[in-house]
Write an enzyme that holds these catalytic residues in place. Structure first.
Site, PDB file in Angstrom:
ATOM      1  N   GLU A  30      29.157  85.974  41.329  1.00 13.01           N
ATOM      2  CA  GLU A  30      29.783  84.976  40.355  1.00 13.01           C
ATOM      3  C   GLU A  30      29.219  84.973  39.105  1.00 13.01           C
ATOM      4  OE1 GLU A  30      27.934  80.785  41.418  1.00 13.01           O
ATOM      5  OE2 GLU A  30      28.990  81.847  42.986  1.00 13.01           O
TER       6      GLU A  30
ATOM      7  N   CYS B  97      19.898  86.265  47.424  1.00  9.94           N
ATOM      8  CA  CYS B  97      18.658  86.145  46.836  1.00  9.94           C
ATOM      9  C   CYS B  97      17.722  86.061  48.021  1.00  9.94           C
ATOM     10  CB  CYS B  97      18.362  85.214  45.904  1.00  9.94           C
ATOM     11  SG  CYS B  97      16.704  84.955  45.075  1.00  9.94           S
TER      12      CYS B  97
ATOM     13  N   SER C 225      11.606  78.709  36.279  1.00  9.63           N
ATOM     14  CA  SER C 225      11.879  77.565  37.192  1.00  9.63           C
ATOM     15  C   SER C 225      10.730  77.045  37.915  1.00  9.63           C
ATOM     16  CB  SER C 225      12.898  78.098  38.309  1.00  9.63           C
ATOM     17  OG  SER C 225      14.017  78.711  37.741  1.00  9.63           O
TER      18      SER C 225
ATOM     19  N   CYS D 144      24.313  77.868  40.390  1.00  7.03           N
ATOM     20  CA  CYS D 144      23.791  78.984  41.286  1.00  7.03           C
ATOM     21  C   CYS D 144      24.374  79.595  42.684  1.00  7.03           C
ATOM     22  CB  CYS D 144      22.107  78.821  41.304  1.00  7.03           C
ATOM     23  SG  CYS D 144      21.098  80.154  41.700  1.00  7.03           S
TER      24      CYS D 144
HETATM   25  N1  SAH Z   1      16.330  83.331  40.560  1.00  6.83           N
HETATM   26  C1  SAH Z   1      16.235  82.769  39.130  1.00  6.83           C
HETATM   27  C2  SAH Z   1      17.606  82.883  38.289  1.00  6.83           C
HETATM   28  C3  SAH Z   1      18.622  82.370  38.892  1.00  6.83           C
HETATM   29  S1  SAH Z   1      18.660  80.598  39.344  1.00  6.83           S
HETATM   30  C4  SAH Z   1      15.398  81.617  38.976  1.00  6.83           C
HETATM   31  O1  SAH Z   1      15.226  80.974  40.260  1.00  6.83           O
HETATM   32  O2  SAH Z   1      15.146  81.090  37.972  1.00  6.83           O
HETATM   33  C5  SAH Z   1      18.993  79.742  37.940  1.00  6.83           C
HETATM   34  C6  SAH Z   1      18.446  78.375  37.756  1.00  6.83           C
HETATM   35  O3  SAH Z   1      19.310  77.517  38.610  1.00  6.83           O
HETATM   36  C7  SAH Z   1      16.903  78.469  38.480  1.00  6.83           C
HETATM   37  O4  SAH Z   1      16.335  77.459  37.444  1.00  6.83           O
HETATM   38  C8  SAH Z   1      17.190  77.568  39.467  1.00  6.83           C
HETATM   39  O5  SAH Z   1      16.189  76.712  39.968  1.00  6.83           O
HETATM   40  C9  SAH Z   1      18.539  76.708  39.482  1.00  6.83           C
HETATM   41  N2  SAH Z   1      18.997  76.184  40.578  1.00  6.83           N
HETATM   42  C10 SAH Z   1      19.105  76.445  41.906  1.00  6.83           C
HETATM   43  N3  SAH Z   1      19.883  75.779  42.505  1.00  6.83           N
HETATM   44  C11 SAH Z   1      20.402  74.538  41.845  1.00  6.83           C
HETATM   45  C12 SAH Z   1      21.080  73.421  42.039  1.00  6.83           C
HETATM   46  N4  SAH Z   1      21.515  73.273  43.270  1.00  6.83           N
HETATM   47  N5  SAH Z   1      21.339  72.689  41.096  1.00  6.83           N
HETATM   48  C13 SAH Z   1      20.643  72.853  39.861  1.00  6.83           C
HETATM   49  N6  SAH Z   1      20.071  74.113  39.593  1.00  6.83           N
HETATM   50  C14 SAH Z   1      19.536  74.867  40.491  1.00  6.83           C
HETATM   51 FE1  SF4 Z   2      16.726  83.010  44.190  1.00  6.72          FE
HETATM   52 FE2  SF4 Z   2      16.509  81.489  41.892  1.00  6.72          FE
HETATM   53 FE3  SF4 Z   2      18.093  80.544  43.916  1.00  6.72          FE
HETATM   54 FE4  SF4 Z   2      15.470  80.673  44.114  1.00  6.72          FE
HETATM   55  S1  SF4 Z   2      16.740  79.554  42.703  1.00  6.72           S
HETATM   56  S2  SF4 Z   2      16.823  81.238  45.693  1.00  6.72           S
HETATM   57  S3  SF4 Z   2      14.811  82.482  42.959  1.00  6.72           S
HETATM   58  S4  SF4 Z   2      18.522  82.396  42.810  1.00  6.72           S
END
Ligand code: SAH
Ligand code: SF4
Length: 344
Positions: free
Chosen positions: A87, A108, A215, A337
């Site tokens: 997506e 991931c 993150s 995400c």
């Molecule tokens: N894997 C990388 C980039 C993709 S995730 C990372 O983790 O940084 C992008 C962002 O979305 C990250 O900061 C992640 O922690 C956040 N994220 C994941 N799940 C989420 C959710 N349910 N609500 C809000 N942010 C979320």
């Molecule tokens: Fe992967 Fe980023 Fe999701 Fe963590 S937050 S599972 S690193 S996509």
């Protein structure tokens, strides 16, 4: 498929076409945002038809497009030729300005507990072409739907961990910043990582002008371990060292992402721990906290209320740490995400 310039060159050669055609085709696709070869009117009709038959413009089919009621965010579910779903989201933070959030992997491997992509597990890496085609798709989408505005930013914040697929991600950055192709400025790209220390260093060396977001989400190892398995390998100490190296090399601002989880990481003590972390890194003027609303992906975690988030921000400010509360755009279309692809 057009992203693969070599394939295009080969096609031109096989059809005895002069090299300058390549430039014309690239211009039409990257600068003008045409969606089909038949729109490239600088080419003969025969050639356009042949290209239409033999080549594909994108490395996926569009499965679904969802637009939020306010029109400020659009999400697309894309089906790769391998059948996998990914997506990408287009968000308009201001009128006529668009930012795209792109995926770099199917699923991931990092297994963060609050993340829908993490729950899917890892399927495969995307190719550089599959990554950059997401931008090509949005460019075409804006043009086709006569949506006003231009691209401002591209963030690698969709599905996947960029530093687990660095070869293809770094290639995609080169394509996106190539003047002859997409022509984005390095500073309009941002890479977000769950905190892989050697990746942070690699990025500083290879792309010092591309923005970095980490993150962080938790400022104690005990909690970070519990929600983000990456912390067992690269804990807060390791992140601190990576950030220090990053600053030495780039001297650029880093965004620390912090999702607000009710009763879990949003207390006054958490704010104090967070400010301690920020001050332990040093260069506090180069660290910026983004407080993010949690999009519910599991029943046992809840987003902090607006009041609690505001209190947390004030608490941070007491400790002289500045933070921005990020508006949650696109929640109604499940823009967080991995939430859409994960459902299929
Ligand atoms: N894997 C990388 C980039 C993709 S995730 C990372 O983790 O940084 C992008 C962002 O979305 C990250 O900061 C992640 O922690 C956040 N994220 C994941 N799940 C989420 C959710 N349910 N609500 C809000 N942010 C979320
Ligand atoms: Fe992967 Fe980023 Fe999701 Fe963590 S937050 S599972 S690193 S996509």
């Amino acid at each position: 498929m057009i992203m693969d310039i070599k394939k295009l060159e080969q096609f031109l050669q096989e059809n005895n076409l002069p090299k300058f055609r390549l430039g014309q085709i690239q211009k039409a696709i990257f600068a003008e945002g045409v969606s089909t070869f038949s729109e490239i009117t600088t080419l003969s009709k025969d050639l356009r038809e042949k290209m239409e038959k033999e080549m594909r413009m994108l490395s996926f089919d569009v499965e679904k497009v969802l637009t939020a009621k306010d029109g400020q965010s659009i999400k697309a579910l894309l089906k790769l030729h391998s059948g996998d779903l990914i997506e990408t989201v287009l968000i308009s933070p201001k009128p006529e300005i668009w930012s795209a959030c792109i995926s770099c992997q199917v699923g991931c491997a990092m297994g963060c507990r609050f993340c829908a992509t993490g729950k899917m597990g890892f399927k495969r890496d995307l190719t550089a072409e599959e990554i950059t085609d997401q931008i090509l798709f949005w460019r075409q989408y804006l043009k086709k739907n006569k949506i006003e505005g231009s691209f401002s930013n591209i963030v690698y914040m969709g599905m996947g961990e960029p530093f687990n697929n660095w070869k293809q991600v770094s290639e995609s950055i080169k394509i996106l910043t190539d003047e002859k192709l997409f022509g984005f400025g390095s500073r309009s790209l941002s890479v977000s990582t769950s905190g892989i220390a050697d990746g942070i260093e690699k990025m500083a060396n290879e792309f010092p002008q591309v923005n970095l977001a980490i993150s962080l989400h938790f400022a104690s190892d005990e909690k970070r371990d519990r929600f983000m398995p990456v912390n067992k390998k690269d804990n807060l100490e390791s992140l601190k060292n990576a950030l220090r190296k990053y600053f030495t090399i780039t001297n650029r601002k880093v965004f620390l992402e912090y999702i607000m989880l009710d009763g879990i990481n949003d207390t006054a003590l958490d704010a104090k721990l967070l400010s301690d972390f920020v001050y332990s890194v040093g260069n506090t003027h180069l660290l910026h906290m983004n407080l993010i609303r949690y999009n519910m992906t599991s029943e046992d975690l809840k987003p902090s209320s607006k009041t609690r988030t505001q209190l947390f921000k004030e608490e941070l400010e007491k400790h002289r740490v500045n933070a921005t509360i990020r508006k949650s755009l696109g929640e109604e279309i499940e823009a967080a995400c991995g939430q859409l692809a994960g459902k299929e």
